[in-house]
Write a protein that holds these residues in place. Sequence first.
Motif, short mmCIF file in Angstrom:
data_model
loop_
_atom_site.label_atom_id
_atom_site.label_comp_id
_atom_site.label_asym_id
_atom_site.label_seq_id
_atom_site.Cartn_x
_atom_site.Cartn_y
_atom_site.Cartn_z
N LEU A 1 0.69 -1.07 0.04
CA LEU A 1 0.13 0.21 -0.11
C LEU A 1 0.70 0.95 0.16
O LEU A 1 0.66 2.19 -0.62
N ILE A 2 2.04 1.20 0.67
CA ILE A 2 2.91 2.24 0.84
C ILE A 2 3.45 2.52 -0.66
O ILE A 2 3.31 3.94 -1.20
N GLU A 3 3.85 1.51 -1.23
CA GLU A 3 4.38 1.61 -2.75
C GLU A 3 3.28 2.14 -3.56
O GLU A 3 3.71 3.13 -4.62
N THR A 4 2.12 1.67 -3.65
CA THR A 4 1.08 2.32 -4.46
C THR A 4 1.00 3.99 -4.25
O THR A 4 0.83 4.51 -5.03
N ARG A 5 0.71 4.25 -2.87
CA ARG A 5 0.66 5.47 -2.63
C ARG A 5 1.85 6.33 -3.19
O ARG A 5 1.74 7.39 -3.52
N LEU A 6 2.83 5.84 -2.96
CA LEU A 6 4.30 6.70 -3.34
C LEU A 6 4.17 6.97 -4.95
O LEU A 6 4.34 8.01 -5.27
N ARG A 7 3.67 5.86 -5.58
CA ARG A 7 3.88 6.07 -7.15
C ARG A 7 2.73 6.90 -7.55
O ARG A 7 2.90 7.83 -8.39
#
Length: 250
Positions: free
Chosen positions: A146-152
Amino acid sequence: MTGWVVIIGLGPGADGLITPDAQAAIAAATDIVGYIPYVRRITPRDGLVLHESDNRVEMERATHALQMADDGRRIVVVSSGDPGVFAMASAVFEAVEAGPADWCNLDIRVIPGITAMLAAAAAAGAPLGHDFCAINLSDNLKPWSLIETRLRLAAEADFAMAFYNPRSRSRPDGFGRTLAILRECCEPGRVIIFARAVSTPDQTLRVTTLDDATPEMADMRTIVLVGSSLTRAIARDGAPFVYTPRSVAQ
């Protein structure tokens, strides 16, 4: 005696950044509840009970505060920064929802504070001067995916970004992964600010670029601010002024 719960933030570190409303709540309290280092910022006095607890027991802490308020005590729940930004206000209301029905009728108030993100931005200039987002990089309460999705998505939307909890001893690799994702999505000259122990005598402010940033530049006392593609650094003697213009060309 009618009890209450007031949830406050102690600001980013400097005593002068604790709001008068938060100070008044502390002065009226019978009990202070919070994470150990935050409770230890409160000056002891007669009639005030200090309840310290570890940083991974937020729900237990919130439940204890509500139980004492239900018994008629005046409780201040302390966080750093602003209590509604990755802090105790959400935990208290989560405990209210999970607890006895009469807790919904307790006198519960949230007093806003100055979060480290805003103190760091002020120290650097105005890097959050246009649209921005805040992301907690800890995966203790949410999955890394989820963190990676939000970063992207934040990079795709060209937000300036503020990162809380970037790197700790128990999570040494997450910020390196964050930098790798940003390098896939952003230009190498993107401005990055590392603000450590902001507003305290130990404050350090490092302005660099995405290309030159390394994981070791951050720890748990660091707020990381990443500019948008429009963020600018004005060179001068010492650290540059960093700002993001208020308008975007149409």
